[in-house]
Design a protein around this motif. Sequence first.
Motif, PDB file in Angstrom:
ATOM      1  N   GLU A 199      27.180 -16.159 -31.506  1.00  0.00           N
ATOM      2  CA  GLU A 199      28.442 -15.955 -32.227  1.00  0.00           C
ATOM      3  C   GLU A 199      29.564 -15.975 -31.206  1.00  0.00           C
ATOM      4  O   GLU A 199      29.680 -15.089 -30.369  1.00  0.00           O
ATOM      5  CB  GLU A 199      28.430 -14.628 -32.998  1.00  0.00           C
ATOM      6  CG  GLU A 199      29.712 -14.478 -33.790  1.00  0.00           C
ATOM      7  CD  GLU A 199      29.859 -13.174 -34.560  1.00  0.00           C
ATOM      8  OE1 GLU A 199      28.858 -12.479 -34.811  1.00  0.00           O
ATOM      9  OE2 GLU A 199      31.014 -12.862 -34.904  1.00  0.00           O
ATOM     10  N   ASN A 200      30.384 -17.003 -31.264  1.00  0.00           N
ATOM     11  CA  ASN A 200      31.448 -17.194 -30.279  1.00  0.00           C
ATOM     12  C   ASN A 200      32.609 -16.229 -30.515  1.00  0.00           C
ATOM     13  O   ASN A 200      32.662 -15.547 -31.544  1.00  0.00           O
ATOM     14  CB  ASN A 200      31.945 -18.648 -30.340  1.00  0.00           C
ATOM     15  CG  ASN A 200      32.266 -19.218 -28.976  1.00  0.00           C
ATOM     16  OD1 ASN A 200      32.972 -18.585 -28.193  1.00  0.00           O
ATOM     17  ND2 ASN A 200      31.763 -20.402 -28.688  1.00  0.00           N
ATOM     18  N   VAL A 201      33.547 -16.176 -29.576  1.00  0.00           N
ATOM     19  CA  VAL A 201      34.786 -15.410 -29.740  1.00  0.00           C
ATOM     20  C   VAL A 201      35.555 -15.971 -30.943  1.00  0.00           C
ATOM     21  O   VAL A 201      35.594 -17.180 -31.142  1.00  0.00           O
ATOM     22  CB  VAL A 201      35.647 -15.537 -28.460  1.00  0.00           C
ATOM     23  CG1 VAL A 201      36.984 -14.840 -28.628  1.00  0.00           C
ATOM     24  CG2 VAL A 201      34.901 -14.994 -27.251  1.00  0.00           C
ATOM     25  N   GLY A 202      36.142 -15.098 -31.734  1.00  0.00           N
ATOM     26  CA  GLY A 202      36.924 -15.549 -32.893  1.00  0.00           C
ATOM     27  C   GLY A 202      38.186 -16.259 -32.442  1.00  0.00           C
ATOM     28  O   GLY A 202      39.134 -15.614 -31.995  1.00  0.00           O
ATOM     29  N   ASN A 203      38.198 -17.578 -32.566  1.00  0.00           N
ATOM     30  CA  ASN A 203      39.296 -18.372 -32.038  1.00  0.00           C
ATOM     31  C   ASN A 203      39.087 -19.810 -32.485  1.00  0.00           C
ATOM     32  O   ASN A 203      38.014 -20.368 -32.251  1.00  0.00           O
ATOM     33  CB  ASN A 203      39.289 -18.283 -30.492  1.00  0.00           C
ATOM     34  CG  ASN A 203      40.550 -18.831 -29.872  1.00  0.00           C
ATOM     35  OD1 ASN A 203      40.991 -19.920 -30.216  1.00  0.00           O
ATOM     36  ND2 ASN A 203      41.133 -18.080 -28.966  1.00  0.00           N
ATOM     37  N   LEU A 204      40.084 -20.405 -33.130  1.00  0.00           N
ATOM     38  CA  LEU A 204      39.920 -21.780 -33.635  1.00  0.00           C
ATOM     39  C   LEU A 204      40.359 -22.841 -32.627  1.00  0.00           C
ATOM     40  O   LEU A 204      40.372 -24.025 -32.946  1.00  0.00           O
ATOM     41  CB  LEU A 204      40.700 -21.974 -34.937  1.00  0.00           C
ATOM     42  CG  LEU A 204      39.938 -21.736 -36.239  1.00  0.00           C
ATOM     43  CD1 LEU A 204      40.799 -22.110 -37.446  1.00  0.00           C
ATOM     44  CD2 LEU A 204      38.629 -22.516 -36.294  1.00  0.00           C
ATOM     45  N   VAL A 205      40.755 -22.415 -31.413  1.00  0.00           N
ATOM     46  CA  VAL A 205      41.239 -23.389 -30.433  1.00  0.00           C
ATOM     47  C   VAL A 205      40.255 -23.516 -29.262  1.00  0.00           C
ATOM     48  O   VAL A 205      39.544 -24.503 -29.118  1.00  0.00           O
ATOM     49  CB  VAL A 205      42.642 -23.016 -29.901  1.00  0.00           C
ATOM     50  CG1 VAL A 205      43.162 -24.107 -28.971  1.00  0.00           C
ATOM     51  CG2 VAL A 205      43.620 -22.791 -31.047  1.00  0.00           C
ATOM     52  N   CYS A 206      40.203 -22.482 -28.437  1.00  0.00           N
ATOM     53  CA  CYS A 206      39.557 -22.575 -27.123  1.00  0.00           C
ATOM     54  C   CYS A 206      38.058 -22.914 -27.154  1.00  0.00           C
ATOM     55  O   CYS A 206      37.604 -23.719 -26.336  1.00  0.00           O
ATOM     56  CB  CYS A 206      39.791 -21.302 -26.340  1.00  0.00           C
ATOM     57  SG  CYS A 206      41.482 -20.651 -26.470  1.00  0.00           S
TER      58      CYS A 206
END
Lengths: 222, 222
Positions: free
Chosen positions: B117-124
């Motif tokens: 589960e990645n960091v909540g972020n739609l860019v990086c």
Amino acid sequence: MANIKLEKKILSRNDMLAAELRQQFLKERVAVINMVSSPGSGKTSLLEKTLEGLSRELSIAVIEGDLQTANDAKRIAVTGVPVHQINTGSACHLEAEMIRKALDHFNLKDLDLLIIENVGNLVCPSAFDLGEDLRVVLVSVTEGDDKPLKYPAMFHTAQLMVVSKVDLLPHTDFSVDAVIENARSLNPGIRILQTSCRTGEGLPDWNQFILSLVESSRHPIG
Amino acid sequence: MANIKLEKKILSRNDMLAAELRQQFLKERVAVINMVSSPGSGKTSLLEKTLEGLSRELSIAVIEGDLQTANDAKRIAVTGVPVHQINTGSACHLEAEMIRKALDHFNLKDLDLLIIENVGNLVCPSAFDLGEDLRVVLVSVTEGDDKPLKYPAMFHTAQLMVVSKVDLLPHTDFSVDAVIENARSLNPGIRILQTSCRTGEGLPDWNQFILSLVESSRHPIG
């Protein structure tokens, strides 16, 4: 290591430029708001309601930040308020230099209020001062009440937290008390408003908050 | 300019390491999923439901990525599934190197499936390959159906889009048709599922999708 040094250099350049912008805004007596949040927390919707409520009594301009598309600027343009879209490409935040260039599209002397809608991102924009008077972070009730603890820098650097979409509270497990406690554990002085653009709840308080901010900018102390 | 060069160097190092991880996962016949989305789109909730549905028939482990807190790892730990929390500090994404180190906490040979589960972020996170077989991007119906167009890299690099929280559709202006059209305009082959962790809608399809992925990893072609 080289990466950290370079990051510090970029940030320090941004801080210098942001301080210059702040001086310029102060001189022209323009109040400036920097709106930050996750993608889809309702920044543009709140902005539309703000313009609907205040654009007759205040002279407002808007800067929109997105990686791609001018969708938000188009939504704002229909209100008749001057708007400029910044597309950052792959950058996850706005920087002071982008704001400086965007100011060419407005006449600051004529403005009471400039609202900057940042790129939807709870991490990167926290580190970049844009010379604003007020940084407002939105958190919608569908995102979960733990967001301040998981993204502390953003909630630490904001002066106001808007808990948005409160009309959806009955359909979620979100606790308003918990999100307030979490935000204040990082930032005891943070102001808090609860809003719904669908029902209008909290919008008069939000508008009043902005009017007070504009009033302070017109009569700065010192 | 120096910044761009450095970024390219970091990315290329990440790609090399991700390729090594992919080889390792292939050798051990472990399927790997990288879950990405905005903060609060429901990654952890979907993960909890996945473990509830599949942890009896599959041997699963979880890596959680957050800037701060071990909240998500604690939520997962109660299911009895092995979990390791990565705290990135101020970094807005996970990198292959972080995954490589986290693997010390698991015995890959015993696993069928590793979910990150990645960091909540739609860019990086879009730019950082973690060696996964499947990148799944969640978009909740409260975020707005324009998100693929505004954050194209993320939707371009994912193989599956999960439209989450569909139980809230009656309370929003979100159009499922529009979000599908927007995602496919960037990524014609992207698979799409609609889920609700509150009603259970779409979860059998999601579980079936994962079972097929695990099956392919057990019998790789070539």
